[in-house]
Design a protein around this motif. Structure first.
Motif, PDB file in Angstrom:
ATOM      1  N   UNK A 102       0.831  -1.206   0.000  1.00 32.70           N
ATOM      2  CA  UNK A 102       0.000   0.000   0.000  1.00 32.70           C
ATOM      3  C   UNK A 102       0.865   1.255   0.000  1.00 32.70           C
ATOM      4  N   UNK A 103       2.024   1.179   0.610  1.00 32.06           N
ATOM      5  CA  UNK A 103       2.897   2.353   0.661  1.00 32.06           C
ATOM      6  C   UNK A 103       3.351   2.769  -0.732  1.00 32.06           C
ATOM      7  N   UNK A 104       3.503   1.808  -1.653  1.00 30.19           N
ATOM      8  CA  UNK A 104       3.838   2.169  -3.030  1.00 30.19           C
ATOM      9  C   UNK A 104       2.728   3.024  -3.623  1.00 30.19           C
ATOM     10  N   UNK A 105       1.490   2.650  -3.381  1.00 36.49           N
ATOM     11  CA  UNK A 105       0.360   3.445  -3.877  1.00 36.49           C
ATOM     12  C   UNK A 105       0.386   4.851  -3.297  1.00 36.49           C
ATOM     13  N   UNK A 106       0.694   4.949  -2.031  1.00 40.13           N
ATOM     14  CA  UNK A 106       0.758   6.268  -1.392  1.00 40.13           C
ATOM     15  C   UNK A 106       1.880   7.115  -1.991  1.00 40.13           C
ATOM     16  N   UNK A 107       3.005   6.478  -2.307  1.00 36.52           N
ATOM     17  CA  UNK A 107       4.119   7.206  -2.919  1.00 36.52           C
ATOM     18  C   UNK A 107       3.767   7.688  -4.329  1.00 36.52           C
ATOM     19  N   UNK A 108       3.069   6.863  -5.091  1.00 31.71           N
ATOM     20  CA  UNK A 108       2.650   7.253  -6.438  1.00 31.71           C
ATOM     21  C   UNK A 108       1.700   8.444  -6.371  1.00 31.71           C
ATOM     22  N   UNK A 109       0.771   8.417  -5.421  1.00 31.44           N
ATOM     23  CA  UNK A 109      -0.162   9.534  -5.258  1.00 31.44           C
ATOM     24  C   UNK A 109       0.596  10.822  -4.938  1.00 31.44           C
ATOM     25  N   UNK A 110       1.530  10.740  -4.013  1.00 30.73           N
ATOM     26  CA  UNK A 110       2.284  11.943  -3.644  1.00 30.73           C
ATOM     27  C   UNK A 110       3.102  12.462  -4.820  1.00 30.73           C
ATOM     28  N   UNK A 121       1.045  19.610  -9.362  1.00 32.00           N
ATOM     29  CA  UNK A 121       0.631  20.705  -8.470  1.00 32.00           C
ATOM     30  C   UNK A 121      -0.873  20.732  -8.234  1.00 32.00           C
ATOM     31  N   UNK A 122      -1.419  19.568  -7.969  1.00 31.41           N
ATOM     32  CA  UNK A 122      -2.851  19.474  -7.700  1.00 31.41           C
ATOM     33  C   UNK A 122      -3.130  18.235  -6.879  1.00 31.41           C
ATOM     34  N   UNK A 159      -7.614  16.566 -16.711  1.00 32.83           N
ATOM     35  CA  UNK A 159      -7.498  18.011 -16.523  1.00 32.83           C
ATOM     36  C   UNK A 159      -6.206  18.352 -15.772  1.00 32.83           C
ATOM     37  N   UNK A 160      -5.849  17.536 -14.774  1.00 33.69           N
ATOM     38  CA  UNK A 160      -4.626  17.795 -14.004  1.00 33.69           C
ATOM     39  C   UNK A 160      -3.386  17.650 -14.883  1.00 33.69           C
ATOM     40  N   UNK A 161      -3.388  16.644 -15.771  1.00 37.40           N
ATOM     41  CA  UNK A 161      -2.238  16.405 -16.643  1.00 37.40           C
ATOM     42  C   UNK A 161      -2.258  17.317 -17.874  1.00 37.40           C
ATOM     43  N   UNK A 162      -3.412  17.920 -18.113  1.00 37.19           N
ATOM     44  CA  UNK A 162      -3.621  18.826 -19.253  1.00 37.19           C
ATOM     45  C   UNK A 162      -3.497  18.097 -20.577  1.00 37.19           C
TER      46      UNK A 162
END
Length: 326
Positions: free
Chosen positions: A155-163, A170-171, A322-325
């Motif tokens: 699960x920590x890998x998922x958290x790192x990818x999110x961060x 920047x969103x 939208x975040x990645x444009x």
């Protein structure tokens, strides 16, 4: 209500280890949170890619096991991973920002590469499964993922990818998932090893009850207790591990006293266990028979629940693009 997400790979009928390790908790959670439970058939292909023809029937078998223990599409959102193409899109986009080193250090990746010798696991899908797993979780803004302590590194890998995603673009699009730690009782296989269908030492939830009784009667016990008159040690007996899950405190006390003083034999100990196992399996199998007659196509049965998941995923992907444009 907080959101919970979890999934299972359709690799065959589930056993009592799955029930106590996950399903019993899932049933409880569906009454306490907004739960999303999915059939992880793409994940199954990472190691079972040579037999894709089995997947459709295995999806149905998994669904029947879920329904038989009390999960309900009226209480939770149940869906099939491969019937939601947005999972593939998000997996692709997240793979663009995930360092290969993060994937290579994943405990499961390293363990299976060493343990599985009968098939080639040097495929991109197997290496990258934590990215797809991340997409599965964050697609639905899951607050919690039910895990055991040994699964927290995954699960920590998922958290790192999110961060990393939030930093790069920047969103804050995703919820950073947290582990919902659950106690998973130790239920060994009938031979004392880890319970696994591949070892032939499991009791499936749908197994013929007469066969279950026969298996339990043949279970290994304390190998130092050769005769009924020999005292035994419950703490090194696989049968007593089952009693820790199935039997009452009073019964465990009676068994411990009787075993250590040679006051009872192993078969009397097993008869108490058999009674409790039957009490668990009989209603589960009655519900399964009902659903087996009702459900011929899992995808059709889950259509309404699948739509809820797909609509949720479509809205999330609008925010991601939208975040990645793009």
């Amino acid at each position: 209500m907080k959101r919970v997400l979890s999934g299972m790979r359709p690799t065959g009928r589930l056993h009592i280890g799955h029930y106590f390790g996950a399903l019993k908790n899932w049933v409880k959670l569906q009454d306490e949170h907004e739960c999303f439970y999915f059939v992880a058939d793409w994940h199954a292909l990472t190691t079972n890619y040579e037999n894709p023809e089995d997947i459709i029937e295995l999806r149905r078998e998994l669904l029947l096991d879920w329904l038989s223990v009390g999960l309900s599409p009226d209480k939770c959102t149940m869906f099939v991973q491969s019937k939601n193409i947005y999972h593939a899109e998000l997996n692709l986009l997240l793979s663009m920002i995930t360092p290969v080193g993060w994937l290579e250090r994943c405990p499961t990746y390293k363990e299976l590469k060493q343990e599985v010798s009968d098939k080639d696991l040097s495929n991109l899908g197997f290496l990258g499964y934590p990215v797809l797993q991340t997409a599965d979780i964050v697609m639905y803004s899951a607050d919690f993922v039910p895990v055991g302590v040994d699964q927290m590194p995954h699960l920590e890998i998922s958290r790192e990818v999110v961060r990393r995603f939030h930093h790069l673009y920047s969103t804050d699009v995703f919820v950073e998932p947290k582990g919902l730690l659950t106690e998973t009782p130790k239920i060994p296989g009938l031979d004392g090893r880890k319970m696994s269908k591949s070892y032939g030492n499991a009791i499936t939830l749908s197994e013929d009850l007469k066969e279950v009784e026969t298996k339990l009667k043949r279970m290994k016990t304390d190998t130092n207790r050769m005769r009924k008159t020999d005292p035994g040690n419950p703490e090194i007996c696989p049968v007593f591990d089952y009693h820790k899950v199935f039997s009452t405190e009073e019964e465990r006390g009676y068994i411990t006293e009787g075993c250590t003083t040679a006051g009872i034999g192993c078969m009397e100990c097993k008869k108490i266990l058999i009674k409790h196992v039957m009490e668990l399996l009989e209603p589960i199998q009655d519900r399964r028979k009902h659903y087996e007659a009702e459900i011929s196509n899992a995808d059709e049965f889950l259509a309404e629940s699948q739509k809820r998941a797909n609509d949720e995923a479509a809205a999330m992907m609008e925010r991601v693009r939208s975040a990645i444009r793009i």
